[in-house]
Design an enzyme around this catalytic site. Sequence first.
Site, PDB file in Angstrom:
ATOM      1  N   GLU A  40       0.816  -1.185   0.180  1.00 34.94           N
ATOM      2  CA  GLU A  40      -0.003   0.076  -0.098  1.00 34.94           C
ATOM      3  C   GLU A  40       0.844   1.234   0.096  1.00 34.94           C
ATOM      4  OE1 GLU A  40      -2.335   2.755   3.437  1.00 34.94           O
ATOM      5  OE2 GLU A  40      -2.586   0.475   3.524  1.00 34.94           O
ATOM      6  N   LYS A 129     -10.865  -2.036   7.872  1.00 34.16           N
ATOM      7  CA  LYS A 129      -9.681  -1.723   8.728  1.00 34.16           C
ATOM      8  C   LYS A 129      -9.844  -1.236  10.112  1.00 34.16           C
ATOM      9  CE  LYS A 129      -6.173   1.983   7.960  1.00 34.16           C
ATOM     10  NZ  LYS A 129      -5.563   2.972   7.114  1.00 34.16           N
TER      11      LYS A 129
END
Length: 206
Positions: A40, A129
């Site tokens: 990411e 998340k």
Amino acid sequence: MTWNEILERLPLVAILRGVQPDEAAAVAGTLCDAGILCLEVPLNSPSPLDSITRMRAAVGTRALVGAGTVLTVADVGRVADAGGQLVVAPNCDVDVIAAAKRAGLIALPAFLTPSEAFRAIAAGADALKLFPAEAAAPNVLKAMKAVLPRDVPVFPVGGIEPETMAGYRRAGAAGFGIGSSIYAPGRALADIRIRAAAFVEAWQQR
């Protein structure tokens, strides 16, 4: 590399905040060599879309590459154009989630309350998340997992270390996002690889 393969094999997301485009390919390759399957690049990094494009070219199908700190629908379009495969957000924005799904990307929005979690799920999130994990101990995750759908993976993010993973996993965590404990600007590739390998080893000790 598909999202389902990552969930089955090694659901650890390396968060490369601050990575520079000229080091992106080498960092990505180092992390893949250590076993990391998902990368990411937060959009508040220098030229993040350039880094994403370079990483995709460098790792091919060895890893899933995407963007973090994705805050707007326009951001989603730019990530898709750069070749990103994953959209990670620090918040729960249903428009961003929907845009990611329309673009064929994996949507991983953040939540800290059950209300945010269910809103993200209804919008089509592929996983959740838990952020910041420092504010949600394993017992908090365990309580929320009792009401969340079992098939929705939850990834604690924030302050995760190899020795803290086990508690969250017992509470129902399906994976983790890991930032400065693996990558920090200026850190040597050899150090990055050692740090990443420690997380891989901790995950594999089931």
